[in-house]
Design a protein around this motif. Structure first.
Motif, short mmCIF file in Angstrom:
data_model
loop_
_atom_site.label_atom_id
_atom_site.label_comp_id
_atom_site.label_asym_id
_atom_site.label_seq_id
_atom_site.Cartn_x
_atom_site.Cartn_y
_atom_site.Cartn_z
N LYS A 126 0.73 -1.49 -0.01
CA LYS A 126 -0.36 0.20 0.04
C LYS A 126 1.05 1.34 -0.09
O LYS A 126 1.16 1.95 -0.67
CB LYS A 126 -0.70 -0.06 1.25
N TYR A 127 2.09 1.55 1.24
CA TYR A 127 2.89 2.36 0.95
C TYR A 127 3.27 2.43 -0.65
O TYR A 127 3.23 3.73 -0.95
CB TYR A 127 4.02 2.11 1.37
N LYS A 128 3.93 1.12 -1.07
CA LYS A 128 4.29 1.76 -2.48
C LYS A 128 2.85 2.08 -3.42
O LYS A 128 3.38 3.02 -4.60
CB LYS A 128 5.21 0.31 -2.83
N SER A 129 2.59 1.62 -3.30
CA SER A 129 1.53 1.84 -4.53
C SER A 129 1.11 3.27 -4.16
O SER A 129 0.69 4.74 -5.01
CB SER A 129 -0.02 0.77 -4.48
N GLU A 165 13.22 -8.91 3.73
CA GLU A 165 13.39 -9.40 2.78
C GLU A 165 12.35 -8.62 1.54
O GLU A 165 13.05 -8.09 0.32
CB GLU A 165 13.93 -10.45 2.09
N GLN A 166 11.47 -8.97 1.73
CA GLN A 166 9.62 -8.57 1.55
C GLN A 166 10.01 -7.23 0.87
O GLN A 166 9.77 -6.82 -0.25
CB GLN A 166 8.66 -8.78 1.77
N ALA A 167 10.72 -6.19 2.26
CA ALA A 167 10.24 -5.09 2.07
C ALA A 167 11.93 -4.31 0.74
O ALA A 167 11.41 -3.45 0.16
CB ALA A 167 11.14 -4.06 3.20
N ASP A 168 12.94 -5.37 0.81
CA ASP A 168 13.52 -4.57 0.26
C ASP A 168 13.19 -4.35 -1.20
O ASP A 168 13.85 -4.67 -1.97
CB ASP A 168 14.96 -5.20 0.28
N LYS A 169 12.52 -5.50 -1.09
CA LYS A 169 12.14 -6.30 -2.70
C LYS A 169 10.89 -4.77 -3.25
O LYS A 169 11.77 -4.59 -4.12
CB LYS A 169 11.61 -7.80 -3.06
N ILE A 170 10.45 -5.07 -2.60
CA ILE A 170 9.21 -4.68 -2.98
C ILE A 170 9.82 -2.77 -3.18
O ILE A 170 8.73 -2.38 -3.52
CB ILE A 170 8.25 -3.89 -2.01
N PHE A 171 10.53 -2.35 -2.59
CA PHE A 171 11.05 -1.01 -2.52
C PHE A 171 11.88 -0.90 -3.60
O PHE A 171 12.90 0.44 -3.31
CB PHE A 171 11.95 -0.38 -1.55
N ALA A 172 12.73 -1.94 -4.24
CA ALA A 172 14.44 -1.96 -4.54
C ALA A 172 14.05 -0.56 -6.18
O ALA A 172 14.84 -0.70 -6.60
CB ALA A 172 14.10 -3.01 -5.40
N ASP A 173 12.81 0.05 -6.01
CA ASP A 173 13.27 0.48 -7.23
C ASP A 173 11.77 1.47 -7.04
O ASP A 173 11.48 2.46 -7.90
CB ASP A 173 12.10 0.20 -9.27
N PHE A 174 11.61 1.94 -5.70
CA PHE A 174 11.29 3.37 -5.43
C PHE A 174 11.67 4.57 -5.56
O PHE A 174 12.61 4.99 -4.56
CB PHE A 174 10.65 3.07 -3.67
N GLY A 175 10.64 5.02 -6.36
CA GLY A 175 11.69 6.18 -6.38
C GLY A 175 11.91 7.49 -6.32
O GLY A 175 12.47 8.07 -5.90
#
Length: 223
Positions: free
Chosen positions: A142-145, A168-178
């Motif tokens: 939700k944060y990412k979107s 680990e999940q957070a690192d993957k989700i936000f790997a390309d977080f602008g």
């Protein structure tokens, strides 16, 4: 917001808070103001753990942020009914889960919104938000979107609400977080270390101080 047994473990810290209590749009709040000149259009909004600003640890930590140049406001998001400090003592019979039933987001968010509304009316345009014991792995997507603010996470190895797999999940989700993302990890620590950690434990002391330093540096860069 969710809880684990470490939410009610920790150490009460010693010190003399330097800030003051103010009522902001009807919300009792602890306000820590820098003694030197600071940008009046910026505020750190400190969302405390379940003990609220009533716990001295949270007020001392707010003072520390103010000492680094950030006006810091800790609203009483639990509306006068935080977890009691003596819940940290051995043998306490205080019931975390019974308390939680009346202190969910439906109660806390309107309180936060009142403070935000008042601060915006006073000319505050930039907010940094500190969340201690807040959040859940389910919030990540939700944060990412939805969010546009950069995100810093301070994690530790023993945290049932944000375990290593969540990190680990957070690192993957936000790997390309602008907007920006960083996760600091502190070994030898458990959930609550950044606020209620035992400073006699060298690992916890290093973790608490490291999390604070990382947060200050993050806010200097992004706020």
């Amino acid at each position: 917001m969710s809880f684990c047994e470490n939410c009610v473990k920790g150490v009460t810290h010693d010190g003399e808070p330097k800030g003051k209590w103010e009522v902001i749009n009807g919300v009792n709040s602890y306000v820590a103001t820098p003694t030197k000149d600071y940008p009046k259009d910026k505020v750190l909004l400190y969302l405390a753990d379940i003990f609220g600003p009533q716990l001295i640890n949270n007020r001392l930590l707010a003072d520390d942020f103010a000492n680094n140049g950030f006006k810091t406001i800790v609203p009483d998001i639990f509306n006068g009914d935080p977890a009691p400090a003596d819940a940290l003592t051995d043998g306490s019979t205080w019931d975390l889960y019974q308390w939680f039933g009346g202190h969910g987001q439906d109660k806390t968010r309107p309180t936060v919104d009142k403070v935000l509304e008042a601060l915006k009316s006073e000319g505050v345009t930039s907010f940094g938000v500190l969340g201690y014991c807040f959040g859940d792995p389910a919030d990540l997507e939700k944060y990412k979107s939805d969010a546009k603010a950069p995100l810093l996470i301070s994690s530790c190895p023993v945290d049932s609400q944000f375990p290593l797999e969540a990190s680990e999940q957070a690192d993957k989700i936000f790997a390309d977080f602008g907007p920006g993302y960083k996760r600091e990890h502190f070994e030898g620590c458990t959930h609550g270390f950044a606020v209620r950690g035992d400073m006699k434990d060298p690992n916890v002391k290093a973790g608490k101080e490291g999390a604070f330093k990382a947060t200050v540096e993050w806010m200097i860069k992004h706020l």
